[in-house]
Scaffold this active site. Structure first.
Site, PDB file in Angstrom:
ATOM      1  N   ARG A 164      42.298  39.436  48.902  1.00 28.12           N
ATOM      2  CA  ARG A 164      41.325  39.410  50.168  1.00 28.12           C
ATOM      3  C   ARG A 164      40.946  37.938  50.491  1.00 28.12           C
ATOM      4  O   ARG A 164      40.623  37.782  51.836  1.00 28.12           O
ATOM      5  CB  ARG A 164      39.792  40.496  49.845  1.00 28.12           C
ATOM      6  CG  ARG A 164      39.981  41.490  49.550  1.00 28.12           C
ATOM      7  CD  ARG A 164      38.703  42.312  49.319  1.00 28.12           C
ATOM      8  NE  ARG A 164      38.360  41.815  47.204  1.00 28.12           N
ATOM      9  CZ  ARG A 164      37.448  41.379  47.364  1.00 28.12           C
ATOM     10  NH1 ARG A 164      35.953  40.682  47.812  1.00 28.12           N
ATOM     11  NH2 ARG A 164      36.656  40.953  46.032  1.00 28.12           N
TER      12      ARG A 164
ATOM     13  N   HIS B 128      34.968  46.218  40.552  1.00 24.66           N
ATOM     14  CA  HIS B 128      36.749  45.095  41.292  1.00 24.66           C
ATOM     15  C   HIS B 128      36.357  45.745  42.790  1.00 24.66           C
ATOM     16  O   HIS B 128      36.790  47.318  41.926  1.00 24.66           O
ATOM     17  CB  HIS B 128      37.251  44.879  40.712  1.00 24.66           C
ATOM     18  CG  HIS B 128      38.055  43.426  41.327  1.00 24.66           C
ATOM     19  ND1 HIS B 128      38.839  43.776  41.929  1.00 24.66           N
ATOM     20  CD2 HIS B 128      38.531  42.106  40.990  1.00 24.66           C
ATOM     21  CE1 HIS B 128      39.995  42.554  43.119  1.00 24.66           C
ATOM     22  NE2 HIS B 128      38.981  41.878  41.524  1.00 24.66           N
TER      23      HIS B 128
END
Ligand SMILES: Cc1cc2nc3c(=O)[nH]c(=O)nc-3n(C[C@H](O)[C@H](O)[C@H](O)COP(=O)(O)OP(=O)(O)OC[C@H]3O[C@@H](n4cnc5c(N)ncnc54)[C@H](O)[C@@H]3O)c2cc1C
Length: 573
Positions: A258, A236
């Site tokens: 994001r 991640h």
């Protein structure tokens, strides 16, 4: 020796294990169902830690086909397509079940429809969530429903090894350890579900819960079954860098940051993701993780060796409202996510690989079923954020249905192969009374080897180095004893067993990574930086025999769509 006979044995109490129990009980209420879990039911595993949410095609404009194609493209065409199809078609069923039968409340739009947010790597905003701590909602409701039913719970019980039947007909049961008393327990079952949740906790930075040490995968290897796609470890991109000596380092800051427009910047203050991918920060996890590592290697690292995530341009109040959990997590560590910038580093998050399994969750070993993060094939080379909890809940439910449909109470339970039981007992009890070793040093070395040489950027030299280092670590671990011989809740003993499993599975990851001479999804070889021909894609299979690990490859079967094609109807020219 303590013994227990049950109809269905479920190993693990995450989304996969609990859904399996509920479905099995619903389909066949008379069956005796037992859940055995290494921690406390409802309090352990990664489903509880799910933050961002659950992918499902619900909204007008989205479609099952679109979710499927995103999953296949994201998986770099290595997915077992029929499994991926089941994932996307059953996800809407499971979300309705979670809301209307099990009592989950997901966030809503003003018009009352379920809110779905953006997640990276997807062509549609389809991630259902409860704020940014979705897993707590899901696992609490699943646990409550399980407690209400007549399901036997073996908490603080760890599965040690799979025990084959004496007549060679398949699995007979599992050797368990009651961690509170330290006493072994032999459980025989007509059907056993492996749902121990994988978990790449062998890397320096990692996100999964501490109870996960790849036990399920290690048991599968020791039982002689193949694991597929083991080279595919997902990092991640945004693990928190909170400094040395805190377990908060490596914990994840969720994808939605994001997805909603967060920026990644380097030490020079430059927003760098568009240098690597046209989607910028919304590129898939593999691309973003590699880009961060490239930036770091090129001298643009933040003070603790990562990069920064910045959200302030979206309005600090909006960020506080939409990402309350993440803002609070950062504040706990002294960082201001809403108004400032926070240091992040890619962190090992998920294993796309796992035990080979079929649409009905059966495995090559009769009477052994598998679901969730212990399995391989659904995600191919890279899992989309939001497809993990969908995977465990979808296949957990299917496994429960399948086991309930096949188990007949009155059938005699198989006898366990005595030699296998003896071997498993010897392995588990061997450390007791032995000479102490330096387990923390072994763990630190494992972290380093995996991070440096089997991590985000790999090459032949590093992998060869890692192979030797891991073999040494396997020997070192085997020599580590637990001198006091105390069995009751002996965490040193548990740590020793955890490390043995982690090192074995790390060796499988390394072996598969050595065998894959191209770059695909999460697996990037600096010495083979491009993907091989997609239409002749092959996946890896690792098997253990005696002390060695062998890797084969098999051709991907494009059962629904071939590279270059799509199932999404294209707009007329
Ligand atoms: C921080 C974090 C955030 C995440 N966010 C998302 C997200 O937003 N969306 C998404 O889709 N996915 C997310 N994931 C991934 C997701 O959590 C997993 O894909 C999914 O929950 C796995 O479910 P599972 O049932 O297979 O395993 P788990 O939920 O991990 O459960 C495994 C169970 O097995 C038990 N166990 C382990 N070893 C043994 C043993 N030897 N004997 C008995 N029991 C054992 C464990 O104690 C646990 O109960 C996230 C993961 C993490 C770590």
């Amino acid at each position: 020796m303590n013994r227990l006979d049950t109809d269905i044995l479920i190993l693990g109490a995450g989304g996969a294990g609990l859904f399996a129990a509920l479905h099995a009980k619903q389909a066949a209420p008379d069956l005796d169902v037992t859940i055995a879990v290494k921690g406390l039911l409802g309090k352990c595993g990664c489903t509880r830690m799910v933050q961002g949410g659950y992918n499902v095609a619900l909204a007008p404009g989205d479609s099952i086909e679109r979710h499927f194609m995103d999953t296949i493209e994201g998986g770099a065409w290595l997915n077992e397509q029929d499994l991926a199809w089941l994932l996307v078609t059953q996800a809407p069923v499971r979300i309705r079940e979670l809301e209307t039968e099990l009592g989950c409340f997901f966030d809503r739009n003003p018009d009352g429809t379920i809110h779905q947010k953006a997640f990276a790597g997807q062509t549609f905003d389809r991630t259902v969530h409860k704020g940014d701590l979705t897993g707590i909602e899901i696992i609490n409701r699943l646990a409550e429903q399980t407690w209400r039913r007549d399901v036997r719970r073996l908490e603080d019980h760890r599965a040690l090894d799979l025990l084959p039947a004496a007549d060679g007909s398949g699995l007979a049961g599992v050797l368990m350890l009651d961690m509170r008393t330290g006493e072994p327990l032999i459980v025989r079952a007509h059907a056993t579900l492996l749902a121990a949740g994988g978990g790449p906790t062998m890397y320096k930075y990692h996100t999964p819960s501490g109870d996960k040490s790849c036990d399920g995968m290690a048991m599968v290897l020791r039982a002689g079954l193949p694991l597929r796609d083991m080279e595919m470890v997902q990092f991640h991109p945004t693990g928190l860098l909170a400094g040395e000596g805190t377990r908060m380092t490596g914990t994840v800051l969720e994808e939605g940051l994001r997805g909603s427009g967060g920026w990644l910047t380097d030490a020079a203050g430059r927003r760098f993701m568009f240098d690597y991918d046209a989607r910028g920060e919304r590129a898939t996890r593999d691309i973003v993780s590699r880009s961060i590592m490239d930036r770091v290697r090129n001298g643009f690292a933040s003070p603790h060796g990562g990069v920064f995530i910045e959200m302030a341009h979206l309005g600090p109040d909006n960020v506080r409202r939409e990402f309350k959990g993440m803002v609070e997590r950062c504040a706990d560590c002294g960082f201001d996510l809403a108004g400032g910038r926070v240091e992040v580093i890619p962190t090992a998050h998920y294993m796309m690989g796992g035990v080979v399994f079929a649409s009905d969750c059966t495995t090559p070993l009769p009477r052994l079923y598998a679901a969730g993060e212990d399995t391989g094939g659904v995600h191919g080379a890279n899992r989309l954020g939001g497809n993990g909890v969908a995977n465990s809940t979808v296949f957990g439910g299917l496994a429960g249905d399948a086991m309930a449909g096949r188990v007949r109470r009155r059938d005699a339970l198989p006898d366990i192969m005595p030699a296998a039981l003896e071997q498993a007992m010897t392995r588990a009890l061997a450390p007791l009374g032995g000479t102490a070793g330096d387990l923390p040093a072994i763990r630190r070395k494992l972290y380093e080897v995996m991070w440096d040489d089997v991590g985000i950027l790999r090459n032949a030299e590093g992998l060869t180095r890692a192979q030797s280092a891991l073999e040494v670590l396997a020997d070192d671990t085997a020599r580590c004893g637990v001198p006091d011989g105390e069995r009751r809740y002996n965490l040193t003993w548990m740590d020793r067993l955890n490390l043995e499993n982690l090192v074995l599975v790390s060796r499988a990851v390394c072996a598969a990574a050595q065998a894959r001479h191209d770059s695909r999804g999460a697996h990037f070889r600096e010495d083979f930086p491009t993907a091989s021909e997609l239409s002749s894609s092959r996946y890896t299979l690792v098997r253990a025999s005696e002390e060695t690990l062998n890797v084969d490859t098999e051709a991907v079967n494009f059962t629904r769509v071939r590279p270059g094609q799509t199932l999404v109807p294209q707009a007329a020219e």
